[in-house]
Design a protein around this motif. Structure first.
Motif, PDB file in Angstrom:
ATOM      1  N   LYS A   1       0.818  -1.215   0.000  1.00  0.00           N
ATOM      2  CA  LYS A   1       0.000   0.000   0.000  1.00  0.00           C
ATOM      3  C   LYS A   1       0.855   1.271   0.000  1.00  0.00           C
ATOM      4  O   LYS A   1       0.339   2.367  -0.218  1.00  0.00           O
ATOM      5  N   LEU A   2       2.157   1.115   0.246  1.00  0.00           N
ATOM      6  CA  LEU A   2       3.033   2.278   0.377  1.00  0.00           C
ATOM      7  C   LEU A   2       3.607   2.697  -0.973  1.00  0.00           C
ATOM      8  O   LEU A   2       3.803   1.867  -1.868  1.00  0.00           O
ATOM      9  N   SER A   3       3.904   3.983  -1.099  1.00  0.00           N
ATOM     10  CA  SER A   3       4.584   4.483  -2.289  1.00  0.00           C
ATOM     11  C   SER A   3       6.009   3.966  -2.326  1.00  0.00           C
ATOM     12  O   SER A   3       6.542   3.476  -1.314  1.00  0.00           O
ATOM     13  N   LYS A   4       6.654   4.104  -3.465  1.00  0.00           N
ATOM     14  CA  LYS A   4       8.046   3.667  -3.610  1.00  0.00           C
ATOM     15  C   LYS A   4       8.947   4.392  -2.613  1.00  0.00           C
ATOM     16  O   LYS A   4       9.824   3.782  -1.991  1.00  0.00           O
TER      17      LYS A   4
ATOM     18  N   PRO B   1      20.651   5.356  -1.566  1.00  0.00           N
ATOM     19  CA  PRO B   1      19.703   5.605  -0.468  1.00  0.00           C
ATOM     20  C   PRO B   1      18.565   6.550  -0.800  1.00  0.00           C
ATOM     21  O   PRO B   1      17.530   6.520  -0.137  1.00  0.00           O
ATOM     22  N   PHE B   2      18.733   7.414  -1.811  1.00  0.00           N
ATOM     23  CA  PHE B   2      17.700   8.413  -2.101  1.00  0.00           C
ATOM     24  C   PHE B   2      16.815   8.017  -3.283  1.00  0.00           C
ATOM     25  O   PHE B   2      16.023   8.831  -3.756  1.00  0.00           O
ATOM     26  N   SER B   3      16.941   6.780  -3.731  1.00  0.00           N
ATOM     27  CA  SER B   3      16.139   6.301  -4.856  1.00  0.00           C
ATOM     28  C   SER B   3      14.659   6.360  -4.523  1.00  0.00           C
ATOM     29  O   SER B   3      14.203   5.832  -3.508  1.00  0.00           O
ATOM     30  N   GLY B   4      13.896   7.029  -5.372  1.00  0.00           N
ATOM     31  CA  GLY B   4      12.444   7.081  -5.207  1.00  0.00           C
ATOM     32  C   GLY B   4      11.938   8.133  -4.247  1.00  0.00           C
ATOM     33  O   GLY B   4      10.727   8.241  -4.041  1.00  0.00           O
ATOM     34  N   LEU B   5      12.836   8.920  -3.636  1.00  0.00           N
ATOM     35  CA  LEU B   5      12.408   9.922  -2.661  1.00  0.00           C
ATOM     36  C   LEU B   5      12.163  11.271  -3.323  1.00  0.00           C
ATOM     37  O   LEU B   5      12.934  11.701  -4.186  1.00  0.00           O
ATOM     38  N   ASP B   6      11.103  11.951  -2.907  1.00  0.00           N
ATOM     39  CA  ASP B   6      10.852  13.311  -3.387  1.00  0.00           C
ATOM     40  C   ASP B   6      11.790  14.267  -2.642  1.00  0.00           C
ATOM     41  O   ASP B   6      12.479  13.874  -1.700  1.00  0.00           O
ATOM     42  N   PRO B   7      11.868  15.539  -3.066  1.00  0.00           N
ATOM     43  CA  PRO B   7      12.814  16.478  -2.428  1.00  0.00           C
ATOM     44  C   PRO B   7      12.646  16.627  -0.923  1.00  0.00           C
ATOM     45  O   PRO B   7      13.638  16.749  -0.199  1.00  0.00           O
ATOM     46  N   VAL B   8      11.399  16.606  -0.439  1.00  0.00           N
ATOM     47  CA  VAL B   8      11.174  16.759   1.006  1.00  0.00           C
ATOM     48  C   VAL B   8      11.754  15.569   1.769  1.00  0.00           C
ATOM     49  O   VAL B   8      12.473  15.727   2.766  1.00  0.00           O
ATOM     50  N   ASN B   9      11.467  14.357   1.293  1.00  0.00           N
ATOM     51  CA  ASN B   9      11.962  13.166   1.975  1.00  0.00           C
ATOM     52  C   ASN B   9      13.455  12.959   1.759  1.00  0.00           C
ATOM     53  O   ASN B   9      14.131  12.388   2.612  1.00  0.00           O
ATOM     54  N   THR B  10      13.966  13.430   0.629  1.00  0.00           N
ATOM     55  CA  THR B  10      15.409  13.389   0.409  1.00  0.00           C
ATOM     56  C   THR B  10      16.119  14.221   1.469  1.00  0.00           C
ATOM     57  O   THR B  10      17.111  13.797   2.064  1.00  0.00           O
ATOM     58  N   GLU B  11      15.596  15.418   1.720  1.00  0.00           N
ATOM     59  CA  GLU B  11      16.191  16.296   2.731  1.00  0.00           C
ATOM     60  C   GLU B  11      16.075  15.673   4.124  1.00  0.00           C
ATOM     61  O   GLU B  11      17.001  15.768   4.940  1.00  0.00           O
ATOM     62  N   LEU B  12      14.937  15.030   4.391  1.00  0.00           N
ATOM     63  CA  LEU B  12      14.728  14.357   5.678  1.00  0.00           C
ATOM     64  C   LEU B  12      15.785  13.276   5.898  1.00  0.00           C
ATOM     65  O   LEU B  12      16.421  13.207   6.964  1.00  0.00           O
ATOM     66  N   LEU B  13      16.005  12.447   4.878  1.00  0.00           N
ATOM     67  CA  LEU B  13      16.968  11.354   5.007  1.00  0.00           C
ATOM     68  C   LEU B  13      18.398  11.884   5.079  1.00  0.00           C
ATOM     69  O   LEU B  13      19.235  11.342   5.818  1.00  0.00           O
ATOM     70  N   LYS B  14      18.687  12.946   4.340  1.00  0.00           N
ATOM     71  CA  LYS B  14      20.023  13.554   4.413  1.00  0.00           C
ATOM     72  C   LYS B  14      20.340  13.983   5.842  1.00  0.00           C
ATOM     73  O   LYS B  14      21.439  13.747   6.345  1.00  0.00           O
TER      74      LYS B  14
END
Length: 295
Positions: free
Chosen positions: A128-131, A155-168
């Motif tokens: 049910k979750l997005s990529k 590690p950032f495959s499939g992440l939008d800019p907001v979630n990319t920044e979160l993971l960074k």
């Protein structure tokens, strides 16, 4: 400390990894780069003890790497979560595989779910979750047991800019907590942002290795960025320079030495042009990578 010394691995007649060495002697992010098929994944799997090396040494804190003794975390490029199983149950399963008791695992799951903003997805099935959210769950699996060394493959495959920044920000926090991280990615800007040291593989061999800043210092400046309040094409043409890109009076200009860049600056300032940015640039890691493995 992680040390690889003269490590090699063959599959039949193909030498996938050929006599590579690297050392991680302080917390931080180490970049492992190469084209598809260069030997990155094989190297990662040998570090993790998934594959046995043919030659050389792989040691963590002076002891030979063994899957039973090391406390490593791994985020593979391929997804490894079960689509029909609830997220919480999967995380608990993987935590218990790492030897964590249920109470500790539950606390770790809730902590990471809050940090990664996926609390609402814990009772849901993975399909049910997005990529991007599946990628965050995969990251949780890699770090849920508080590993000493974490290997992140794309590690950032499939992440939008907001979630990319979160993971960074989470990766930066892991380094602050003394974690050792190996990162493999095709986004060279990401590697430049995180990694002080890199190793580039091509067909299993090391083609470039060392401190990224020091590597760049061996290259001459090759472009200038200058932002001004008006058009300056006439000055650029007079000096025989080539404009690589221009938008809203923000110029990227190809140069072959720094003197010509300072000459341009002197001329435009003398004529009253307002300069809001002037930056002489070394080649990007992307350019260096293409130079080394582009063939």
């Amino acid at each position: 400390m992680l040390v690889l010394k003269n490590v090699s691995k063959s599959f039949g007649t193909k030498k996938a990894v050929d006599n590579i060495s690297l050392t991680l002697d302080k917390p931080g992010v180490y970049g492992l780069l190469g084209t598809n098929g260069a030997g990155k994944t094989t190297t990662i799997r040998m570090i993790l003890g998934i594959l046995k090396k043919d030659e050389g040494e792989i040691n963590w804190d002076g002891k030979q790497v063994d899957r039973k003794s090391v406390n490593f975390g791994y985020l593979p490029e391929e997804r490894g979560i079960y689509p029909k199983t609830k997220i919480y149950d999967q995380l608990m399963y993987f935590a218990e595989l790492k030897g964590i008791n249920k109470n500790e695992a539950d606390a770790s799951i809730k902590k990471w779910a809050k940090d990664l903003k996926v609390e609402e997805y814990l009772p849901m099935k993975a399909e049910k979750l997005s990529k991007g959210n599946q990628q965050k769950i995969q990251f949780m699996i890699a770090v849920i047991h508080n590993p000493e060394l974490v290997i992140l493959d794309e590690p950032f495959s499939g992440l939008d800019p907001v979630n990319t920044e979160l993971l960074k920000n989470i990766i930066i926090d892991l380094v602050k907590k003394g974690k050792y991280i190996i990162m493999s990615a095709h986004q060279m800007l990401t590697i430049e942002e995180f990694c002080s040291d890199i190793l580039i593989l091509n067909r299993g061999k090391t083609v470039l290795q060392g401190n990224l800043k020091e590597i760049k210092e061996t290259y001459p400046a090759n472009r200038l960025q200058i932002n001004v309040d008006r058009k300056i094409e006439n000055y650029i043409n007079e000096l025989g320079l080539e404009i690589e890109n221009e938008k809203n009076n923000e110029y990227t200009i190809k140069i072959n030495n720094e003197n010509v860049a300072h000459n341009l600056l002197s001329r435009v300032v003398q004529d009253g042009v307002i300069v809001s940015k002037f930056e002489i640039m070394k080649p990007t890691l992307n350019e260096i990578f293409i130079e080394k493995v582009g063939e």
